[in-house]
Design a protein around this motif. Sequence first.
Motif, PDB file in Angstrom:
ATOM      1  N   THR A   1       0.991  -0.836   0.190  1.00 37.74           N
ATOM      2  CA  THR A   1       0.021   0.129  -0.037  1.00 37.74           C
ATOM      3  C   THR A   1       1.100   1.157  -0.040  1.00 37.74           C
ATOM      4  O   THR A   1       0.270   2.218   0.556  1.00 37.74           O
ATOM      5  CB  THR A   1      -0.658   0.054   1.219  1.00 37.74           C
ATOM      6  OG1 THR A   1       0.241  -0.350   1.821  1.00 37.74           O
ATOM      7  CG2 THR A   1      -1.700  -0.882   1.091  1.00 37.74           C
ATOM      8  N   SER A   2       1.985   0.964  -0.746  1.00 40.65           N
ATOM      9  CA  SER A   2       2.908   2.527  -0.943  1.00 40.65           C
ATOM     10  C   SER A   2       3.331   2.829  -1.737  1.00 40.65           C
ATOM     11  O   SER A   2       3.338   1.600  -2.954  1.00 40.65           O
ATOM     12  CB  SER A   2       4.336   1.677  -0.099  1.00 40.65           C
ATOM     13  OG  SER A   2       5.111   3.107   0.152  1.00 40.65           O
ATOM     14  N   ASP A   3       3.213   3.707  -2.124  1.00 40.64           N
ATOM     15  CA  ASP A   3       3.591   4.671  -3.563  1.00 40.64           C
ATOM     16  C   ASP A   3       4.567   5.624  -3.470  1.00 40.64           C
ATOM     17  O   ASP A   3       3.756   6.772  -3.015  1.00 40.64           O
ATOM     18  CB  ASP A   3       1.857   4.698  -4.465  1.00 40.64           C
ATOM     19  CG  ASP A   3       2.760   5.549  -5.765  1.00 40.64           C
ATOM     20  OD1 ASP A   3       1.714   5.557  -6.518  1.00 40.64           O
ATOM     21  OD2 ASP A   3       3.738   4.972  -6.231  1.00 40.64           O
ATOM     22  N   GLU A   4       5.495   5.667  -4.224  1.00 37.63           N
ATOM     23  CA  GLU A   4       6.765   6.860  -4.124  1.00 37.63           C
ATOM     24  C   GLU A   4       6.040   8.249  -4.740  1.00 37.63           C
ATOM     25  O   GLU A   4       6.256   9.341  -4.461  1.00 37.63           O
ATOM     26  CB  GLU A   4       7.693   6.799  -4.488  1.00 37.63           C
ATOM     27  CG  GLU A   4       8.361   5.482  -3.961  1.00 37.63           C
ATOM     28  CD  GLU A   4      10.142   5.550  -4.283  1.00 37.63           C
ATOM     29  OE1 GLU A   4      10.224   4.368  -4.995  1.00 37.63           O
ATOM     30  OE2 GLU A   4      10.982   6.301  -4.218  1.00 37.63           O
ATOM     31  N   ALA A   5       5.115   7.764  -6.091  1.00 34.06           N
ATOM     32  CA  ALA A   5       5.441   8.569  -6.893  1.00 34.06           C
ATOM     33  C   ALA A   5       3.837   9.474  -7.193  1.00 34.06           C
ATOM     34  O   ALA A   5       3.401  10.855  -7.193  1.00 34.06           O
ATOM     35  CB  ALA A   5       5.126   8.312  -8.403  1.00 34.06           C
ATOM     36  N   GLY A   6       3.207   8.993  -5.795  1.00 36.16           N
ATOM     37  CA  GLY A   6       1.440   9.335  -5.403  1.00 36.16           C
ATOM     38  C   GLY A   6       0.348   8.982  -4.415  1.00 36.16           C
ATOM     39  O   GLY A   6       0.789   8.112  -3.784  1.00 36.16           O
ATOM     40  N   THR A   7      -0.427   8.870  -4.966  1.00 40.27           N
ATOM     41  CA  THR A   7      -1.070   8.727  -3.827  1.00 40.27           C
ATOM     42  C   THR A   7      -1.993   7.355  -4.151  1.00 40.27           C
ATOM     43  O   THR A   7      -1.941   7.267  -4.927  1.00 40.27           O
ATOM     44  CB  THR A   7      -2.679   9.557  -3.722  1.00 40.27           C
ATOM     45  OG1 THR A   7      -3.394   9.581  -4.899  1.00 40.27           O
ATOM     46  CG2 THR A   7      -2.058  10.562  -3.455  1.00 40.27           C
ATOM     47  N   PRO A   8      -2.211   6.121  -2.501  1.00 38.74           N
ATOM     48  CA  PRO A   8      -2.726   5.039  -3.301  1.00 38.74           C
ATOM     49  C   PRO A   8      -4.041   5.049  -3.873  1.00 38.74           C
ATOM     50  O   PRO A   8      -4.712   6.233  -3.600  1.00 38.74           O
ATOM     51  CB  PRO A   8      -3.522   4.356  -2.040  1.00 38.74           C
ATOM     52  CG  PRO A   8      -2.222   5.242  -0.893  1.00 38.74           C
ATOM     53  CD  PRO A   8      -1.846   6.204  -1.680  1.00 38.74           C
ATOM     54  N   LEU A   9      -4.724   4.235  -4.947  1.00 44.53           N
ATOM     55  CA  LEU A   9      -5.548   4.576  -5.768  1.00 44.53           C
ATOM     56  C   LEU A   9      -6.861   4.553  -4.961  1.00 44.53           C
ATOM     57  O   LEU A   9      -8.137   5.266  -5.723  1.00 44.53           O
ATOM     58  CB  LEU A   9      -6.018   4.393  -7.145  1.00 44.53           C
ATOM     59  CG  LEU A   9      -4.305   4.397  -8.121  1.00 44.53           C
ATOM     60  CD1 LEU A   9      -4.248   3.632  -8.839  1.00 44.53           C
ATOM     61  CD2 LEU A   9      -4.444   5.383  -8.302  1.00 44.53           C
ATOM     62  N   LEU A  10      -6.614   3.953  -4.970  1.00 44.76           N
ATOM     63  CA  LEU A  10      -8.407   2.959  -3.991  1.00 44.76           C
ATOM     64  C   LEU A  10      -8.585   3.593  -2.256  1.00 44.76           C
ATOM     65  O   LEU A  10      -8.917   3.647  -1.189  1.00 44.76           O
ATOM     66  CB  LEU A  10      -7.984   1.679  -3.560  1.00 44.76           C
ATOM     67  CG  LEU A  10      -7.580   0.212  -4.902  1.00 44.76           C
ATOM     68  CD1 LEU A  10      -8.671  -1.178  -3.904  1.00 44.76           C
ATOM     69  CD2 LEU A  10      -8.916   1.091  -5.619  1.00 44.76           C
ATOM     70  N   ASP A  11      -7.548   4.807  -1.380  1.00 46.85           N
ATOM     71  CA  ASP A  11      -7.919   5.571  -0.582  1.00 46.85           C
ATOM     72  C   ASP A  11      -8.027   6.671  -0.914  1.00 46.85           C
ATOM     73  O   ASP A  11      -6.691   7.235  -1.123  1.00 46.85           O
ATOM     74  CB  ASP A  11      -7.049   5.023   0.422  1.00 46.85           C
ATOM     75  CG  ASP A  11      -6.474   3.703   0.863  1.00 46.85           C
ATOM     76  OD1 ASP A  11      -8.019   2.665   2.004  1.00 46.85           O
ATOM     77  OD2 ASP A  11      -6.071   2.644   0.025  1.00 46.85           O
ATOM     78  N   GLU A  12      -8.626   7.602  -0.157  1.00 48.44           N
ATOM     79  CA  GLU A  12      -9.017   8.510   0.005  1.00 48.44           C
ATOM     80  C   GLU A  12      -8.355   9.193   0.971  1.00 48.44           C
ATOM     81  O   GLU A  12      -7.561  10.549   0.593  1.00 48.44           O
ATOM     82  CB  GLU A  12     -10.508   9.420   0.243  1.00 48.44           C
ATOM     83  CG  GLU A  12     -11.006   8.809   1.518  1.00 48.44           C
ATOM     84  CD  GLU A  12     -12.152   9.617   0.932  1.00 48.44           C
ATOM     85  OE1 GLU A  12     -12.430   9.851   0.258  1.00 48.44           O
ATOM     86  OE2 GLU A  12     -13.101   9.716   3.100  1.00 48.44           O
ATOM     87  N   ASP A  13      -7.385   8.765   1.835  1.00 47.24           N
ATOM     88  CA  ASP A  13      -7.154   9.203   3.291  1.00 47.24           C
ATOM     89  C   ASP A  13      -5.396   8.158   3.294  1.00 47.24           C
ATOM     90  O   ASP A  13      -5.675   7.069   3.094  1.00 47.24           O
ATOM     91  CB  ASP A  13      -7.022   9.299   4.259  1.00 47.24           C
ATOM     92  CG  ASP A  13      -7.114   9.639   5.381  1.00 47.24           C
ATOM     93  OD1 ASP A  13      -5.888  11.203   5.391  1.00 47.24           O
ATOM     94  OD2 ASP A  13      -7.467  10.170   6.285  1.00 47.24           O
ATOM     95  N   TYR A  14      -4.353   8.884   3.863  1.00 44.63           N
ATOM     96  CA  TYR A  14      -3.546   7.941   3.890  1.00 44.63           C
ATOM     97  C   TYR A  14      -2.089   8.227   4.754  1.00 44.63           C
ATOM     98  O   TYR A  14      -2.039   9.641   4.913  1.00 44.63           O
ATOM     99  CB  TYR A  14      -2.536   7.599   2.339  1.00 44.63           C
ATOM    100  CG  TYR A  14      -2.679   8.741   1.268  1.00 44.63           C
ATOM    101  CD1 TYR A  14      -1.058   9.801   1.418  1.00 44.63           C
ATOM    102  CD2 TYR A  14      -3.451   8.772   0.322  1.00 44.63           C
ATOM    103  CE1 TYR A  14      -1.167  10.700   1.306  1.00 44.63           C
ATOM    104  CE2 TYR A  14      -3.211   9.958  -0.052  1.00 44.63           C
ATOM    105  CZ  TYR A  14      -2.481  11.038  -0.235  1.00 44.63           C
ATOM    106  OH  TYR A  14      -2.224  11.952  -0.678  1.00 44.63           O
ATOM    107  N   LEU A  15      -1.550   8.051   6.266  1.00 46.66           N
ATOM    108  CA  LEU A  15      -0.482   7.801   6.485  1.00 46.66           C
ATOM    109  C   LEU A  15       0.899   8.274   5.550  1.00 46.66           C
ATOM    110  O   LEU A  15       1.302   7.799   5.079  1.00 46.66           O
ATOM    111  CB  LEU A  15       0.002   6.923   7.397  1.00 46.66           C
ATOM    112  CG  LEU A  15       1.059   7.422   8.727  1.00 46.66           C
ATOM    113  CD1 LEU A  15       0.365   8.742   9.188  1.00 46.66           C
ATOM    114  CD2 LEU A  15       1.283   6.054   9.275  1.00 46.66           C
ATOM    115  N   ILE A  16       1.826   9.554   5.696  1.00 42.90           N
ATOM    116  CA  ILE A  16       3.011   9.193   4.904  1.00 42.90           C
ATOM    117  C   ILE A  16       3.734   9.374   6.665  1.00 42.90           C
ATOM    118  O   ILE A  16       3.770   9.170   7.401  1.00 42.90           O
ATOM    119  CB  ILE A  16       2.747  11.565   5.358  1.00 42.90           C
ATOM    120  CG1 ILE A  16       1.587  11.851   4.570  1.00 42.90           C
ATOM    121  CG2 ILE A  16       4.404  11.785   4.181  1.00 42.90           C
ATOM    122  CD1 ILE A  16       1.717  11.840   3.648  1.00 42.90           C
TER     123      ILE A  16
END
Length: 692
Positions: free
Chosen positions: A553-568
């Motif tokens: 569930t990690s992505d350097e370049a952008g946000t997870p597509l299936l989650d509107e909120d995410y921890l940094i």
Amino acid sequence: MHALAAPSLDPFDTLNDAQRLAVEHGLDGDPTQAAPLLVIAGAGSGKTKTLAARVARLVLAGADPQRLLLLTFSRRAAAEMTQRVGAQLQLALGLAPGSRAPVLPWAGTFHGIGARLVRDYARHIGLSESFTILDRGDAEDLMAQVREALGFAKARSRFPLKGTCLSIYSRLINSQAALHPLLLEHYPWCCNWTDELERLFEAYVARKRDEQVLDYDDLLLYWSRMMEAPELAAHVGQRFDHVLVDEYQDTNRLQAAILRALKPTGRGLTVVGDDAQSIYSFRAAEVRNILDFPHGFATPARLVTLERNYRSTQPILAASNAVIALAEERFSKALWSDRPSSEKPRLVSVDDEAAQARWVADQVLEHREMGIRLKSQAVLFRSSSHSAALELELARRNIPFVKFGGLKFLEAAHIKDVLSVLRWVHNPRHRLAGFRVAQLVAGIGPATARRLLDAMDAAADPAEALLAFEPPGAAAADWASLRELYRRLREGEAGWPQEVASVQQWYEPQLERLHDEPRARLADLAQLAQLARGYASRERFLTELTLDPPEATSDEAGTPLLDEDYLILSTIHSAKGQEWQSVHLLNVVDGCMPADLSAGTAAQLAEERRLLYVAMTRAKRHLHLLVPQRFYLTQQAGGGDKHVYGALTRFIPPSIAGAFERVTGSNRGDASAPVALAAPAVAVDLGFRRGP
């Protein structure tokens, strides 16, 4: 250009007193003749707002926007600055929304402005005006061609690969250092190749000149060399009445030399920065540039300090001030805020890194229930590998996150190399792993690797086919070493999890040959060995990491597509300039903060202190510094594994302990639970250098 009439409404009425001093500097006379200005802008003190307001104020006072040079370190920063200046001028001039404010054609990055000026003066410095600029990949390929032409690719002992060669060359150019001392400090394993590297770099420069190409570093180098010619320097300098520089603490020696040549007297020069946030020496940034700036010109610079912080609560600032106040050399400042709070930053004692991961995950979810979105929370760390255990914990709990800074742990090349050895041992018909591992051996390329794998595919027992394989003569010795490792692992001689240490021992010579910065990568491998301890067998380790990897569930370049909120999740270096409501800082112990490999000199220690300060000043309301009490150390030979005790970072000595609240991870509310502020010397078992 005549001064522009402004409406009676003061467009700068939101500036505080210190910001206004900086903005108005020199405007009581001819601003082009004003003394140089140094603005020490503390974290969260409105640096960008102040610099943009000064540009707008200069234009209102008559400065020609065409003759104003604004230098930043990113295109995004330059665009933001230009937008802010335009908005400020629009307000000041009373222009209708959408009206066109004066533009700043010379606002940009050092490298972008350098490219324009070098092209303008190309024929004066022996370049074609149609020269092209190499990207990093093209520069590496050209370096590889020159390396091969000189015969270094066939050296009997390991010669640095193209990426390492380009990294050395880049650091050499930007630091303006001599080659051998640079190698001693940053690339000690390359010291025996000093003469050959000098020949390589000379030939590389000649090839670029012959082909009329420049690499990224040449944009600064040619600009600097151009400014060494008095006639050219005078001509370029006269094009700009004002030169303003953002993030001056991040400049290298080459950039500082360019600025001195542009404005030899310092008049008309404004630089903004914070010595306490100088953390990029690995990019050849030189903190002495900002420390020495006030007395670098015949007319001493005026110093304006911005101390009011608009980001953090007062207790966070008090603790941050206490940490940086212990630095031996700095510009004195005490950040303050009108945001009171009864919550001090917390020093959280936890049993080990696994407990640290669980505690952080619990706290993140608790804050989310309190109304703090995941996006408003961050977990920071000194090194990318420090988050490996936390990434696994977050993935298990289905807490989405985005990681910035460094590769995702299991996707780093050196981690994949070691895992591929284990996978190939576990399944000899795993062609992808085998193809990768075989080519780690010096002298084996894709064709030989395919021949080996074809033989294994055709054999009833692929492992036996591997052990019987005859490699090319040049690879015989190194192949024998891999073959013996494979045999021992197949027969289970080492046992789990010592197998990881066995692979690492074999891999270390390959690591130094194949990758730059091998010492930092070794820390990642130690982290992998620690993760392996949490699994009962090789099979469970490989299976669990495959089915539930940290990067799922990690992505350097952008946000997870299936989650509107995410921890940094972020390295401290990547977090500079950012801010969050809640910040957790991992591994605030000696050996991690300061990093063991960055504690050898006083200058390195000073920068490590600044890293801690930068991390702490990212927090707005909640700040937690995690202090694991135990670390697992995998022994390289004999002695087995053991755990050793960590010591709270030396940057938080007992004298400033009152700025923090001490809690234990098992009971977050127990403020009486102690954290060892006077750390025992047992941490030396980790190999930590105590430094001066």
